[in-house]
Scaffold this motif. Structure first.
Motif, short mmCIF file in Angstrom:
data_model
loop_
_atom_site.label_atom_id
_atom_site.label_comp_id
_atom_site.label_asym_id
_atom_site.label_seq_id
_atom_site.Cartn_x
_atom_site.Cartn_y
_atom_site.Cartn_z
N UNK A 161 0.84 -1.21 0.00
CA UNK A 161 0.00 0.00 0.00
C UNK A 161 0.87 1.25 0.00
N UNK A 162 1.89 1.28 0.85
CA UNK A 162 2.77 2.44 0.94
C UNK A 162 3.51 2.65 -0.39
N UNK A 163 3.95 1.56 -1.01
CA UNK A 163 4.65 1.67 -2.30
C UNK A 163 3.74 2.23 -3.38
N UNK B 88 1.92 6.87 -6.78
CA UNK B 88 0.88 7.84 -7.15
C UNK B 88 1.40 9.26 -6.92
N UNK B 89 2.07 9.49 -5.79
CA UNK B 89 2.63 10.81 -5.51
C UNK B 89 3.68 11.20 -6.55
N UNK C 186 3.48 14.88 -13.38
CA UNK C 186 2.46 15.59 -14.17
C UNK C 186 2.49 17.08 -13.88
N UNK C 187 2.67 17.44 -12.62
CA UNK C 187 2.75 18.85 -12.24
C UNK C 187 3.98 19.52 -12.86
N UNK C 188 5.12 18.84 -12.81
CA UNK C 188 6.34 19.37 -13.40
C UNK C 188 6.16 19.55 -14.91
N UNK C 189 5.59 18.55 -15.57
CA UNK C 189 5.38 18.64 -17.02
C UNK C 189 4.46 19.80 -17.37
#
Length: 77
Positions: free
Chosen positions: A27-29, A34-35, A41-44
């Motif tokens: 779950x943590x992985x 996802x993060x 996506x934000x950087x792009x």
């Protein structure tokens, strides 16, 4: 839900967290991935609007965050 994971991956996770910790570790992985995907996506999107950061902008941001460095000043790597 069911997922397939390579036997070697499961063995490595089990060695680190024991049988009861596998679900939590998976779950943590998945959350970390996802993060990372969201950040990419934000950087792009930012680069599409403003263009990529220059090496100088990155160096300046690193110095603001971590303090002065001697990188690029003739120091041995």
């Amino acid at each position: 839900m069911s997922v397939s994971v390579h036997e070697g991956t499961i063995a490595a996770v089990r060695a680190r967290v024991g049988k009861r910790g596998i679900s939590g570790d998976v779950e943590a992985a998945v959350q970390r991935q996802i993060e990372r995907d969201s950040l990419a996506e934000l950087i792009a999107a930012n680069e599409e609007i403003h263009g990529p950061l220059t090496a100088e902008e990155i160096r300046a941001a690193e110095e603001r965050t971590f303090g002065p460095t001697d990188r690029g000043a003739g120091a041995a790597a």
